[in-house]
Design an enzyme around this catalytic site. Structure first.
Site, PDB file in Angstrom:
ATOM      1  CB  CYS A 162      -0.965  -0.008   1.174  1.00  0.00           C
ATOM      2  SG  CYS A 162      -2.134  -1.387   1.088  1.00  0.00           S
ATOM      3  CG  HIS A 295      -2.252   4.209   5.591  1.00  0.00           C
ATOM      4  ND1 HIS A 295      -2.144   4.179   4.216  1.00  0.00           N
ATOM      5  CD2 HIS A 295      -2.382   2.911   5.991  1.00  0.00           C
ATOM      6  CE1 HIS A 295      -2.205   2.921   3.798  1.00  0.00           C
ATOM      7  NE2 HIS A 295      -2.349   2.136   4.851  1.00  0.00           N
ATOM      8  CG  HIS A 330      -6.797   0.896   1.630  1.00  0.00           C
ATOM      9  ND1 HIS A 330      -5.843   1.638   0.966  1.00  0.00           N
ATOM     10  CD2 HIS A 330      -6.104   0.100   2.500  1.00  0.00           C
ATOM     11  CE1 HIS A 330      -4.654   1.318   1.400  1.00  0.00           C
ATOM     12  NE2 HIS A 330      -4.781   0.390   2.334  1.00  0.00           N
TER      13      HIS A 330
END
Length: 402
Positions: A162, A295, A330
């Site tokens: 990620c 995040h 996400h």
């Protein structure tokens, strides 16, 4: 050496291009919805899908029969916007050396959306084998680059889960600092695949409802997809070719705490170190940061860990903080560049993005910006991207006058 952003493009669940994205952010419009485009039996999951089919994207891009993946198509669309804004992107030669433009793209899923559909037919029916060959991450980047023939002299891929797109930005900046390229086009693209969805589901970190980052009742993440790219060059180079900087990449930091394959450490050591390094490179103090795009995945583990890291860095003087994943989902490997473009929009249009879905503060956590706040002049903003294995990256953007 000052590194500036001279172009940016974005595709996500909340918009095709920066104009639609900005409108969605200001109106607090979420792109999270029931799955529509992914071929899966798990129709009960919510996700932030780009609101176009593969065929619709091909039509927009003028692609007929070439085997393409969803990751590549989204990347082409975002890259087209970034290159258009930075145009004309002709780089003058240095003596006998032609101008150098690098493409660094982050992805982890790559072309898996197509290979997982056709791999069972690989031996029995070779008519789909061209799609099988687009499986790996590098093939995705090559496909994106080929859509812009003659532009790139260097093409490479970053794949660190990620934090992939964020690390592509770091790599591009390092190439500029070492004078190995004249322009670095950086970012990432990632589609949702069945393997992707099932993998996160097996970790039991998918929320069946709208995700709620940093909320006391958070229950996991909603997957998203999309792509974003930025055009980076030195300030001197931008001036020479008459390009107008949009913002400055003031600093960046990467750290790996290697705490666990998928979990973040309780005290957020890797996240703390990445943010600390970014501040050090930028020559800034924590008090100089006007906004943090966290995040903030909405998982119990990440939000506790990141909260601890942020509180450790900023102490009792926390800047405004929000996670925009409640709107985009996400977007995993693409999240670093998608959220960097969102930070760029916040700098340019003087607003704080909302932490969509938040209602109740979590114990010992940060309290995010619940609703969009306009009229906020921002000078320095931080963007966090944390990957599996503890590969954590933090970026700092500064406005043109800072």
């Amino acid at each position: 050496m000052n590194i500036v952003i001279t172009g940016a493009g974005i595709v996500s669940a909340i918009g095709i291009g920066k104009t639609e994205t900005l409108q969605s952010l200001l109106e607090e419009h979420t792109g999270i919805a029931p799955l529509r485009y992914l071929h899966t039996d798990h129709r009960d999951f919510l996700a932030g899908e780009v609101k176009l089919s593969d065929e619709e994207m091909k039509q927009r891009l003028g692609i007929d029969s070439e085997p393409t993946t969803r990751t590549s198509l989204m990347g082409m669309m975002a890259l087209k916007e970034a290159l258009s804004e930075a145009a004309p992107l002709s780089v003058p030669p240095r003596g006998d050396t032609p101008g150098r433009i690098a493409l660094i793209s982050g992805t982890t899923v790559g072309g898996m959306d197509k290979s997982e559909q056709y791999y069972l037919d690989f031996l029995a029916d070779d008519s789909r084998n061209d799609y099988i060959r687009t499986h790996d991450c590098g093939s995705t980047t090559e496909q994106i680059a080929r859509h812009f023939p003659g532009v790139f002299s260097l093409v490479t891929t970053s794949s660190t889960a990620c934090s992939s797109a964020a690390n592509a930005i770091v790599m591009g900046a390092n190439l500029l600092r070492s004078r190995m390229t004249d322009v670095a086009v950086v970012g990432g693209s990632e589609c949702i695949s069945r393997f992707h969805l099932n993998g996160f589901n097996s970790l039991m970190i998918l929320d069946p409802n709208q995700c709620r980052p940093f909320d006391a009742d958070r229950a996991g993440l909603n997957l998203g997809e999309g792509a974003a790219y930025l055009v980076l060059e030195t300030e001197d180079h931008a001036r020479q070719r008459g390009a107008q900087p949009l913002a400055r990449l003031a600093g960046y930091g990467n750290a790996c705490d290697a705490f666990h394959q998928t979990a973040s450490s309780d005290n957020g050591e890797g996240a703390f170190l990445a943010m600390q390094k970014a501040l050090g490179m930028a020559g800034l103090q924590p008090s100089d940061i006007n906004y943090v795009n966290a995040h903030g995945t909405g998982t119990p583990n990440n939000d506790v860990s990141e909260s601890q890291a942020i509180k450790r860095l900023f102490s009792n003087a926390l800047p405004p903080i929000s996670s925009t994943k409640g709107m985009t989902g996400h977007t995993t490997s693409a999240s670093g560049s998608i959220e960097t473009v969102i930070c760029l929009l916040a700098l340019q249009h003087a607003f704080l993005p909302a932490n969509y879905g938040f209602t109740t503060p979590m114990p010992d956590g940060i309290t995010p910006v619940a609703h969009v706040k306009t009229g906020r002049q921002l000078r320095h903003v931080m963007c966090n991207s944390f990957g599996f294995g503890g590969n954590d990256t933090s970026l700092i953007l500064s406005n043109r006058k800072s």
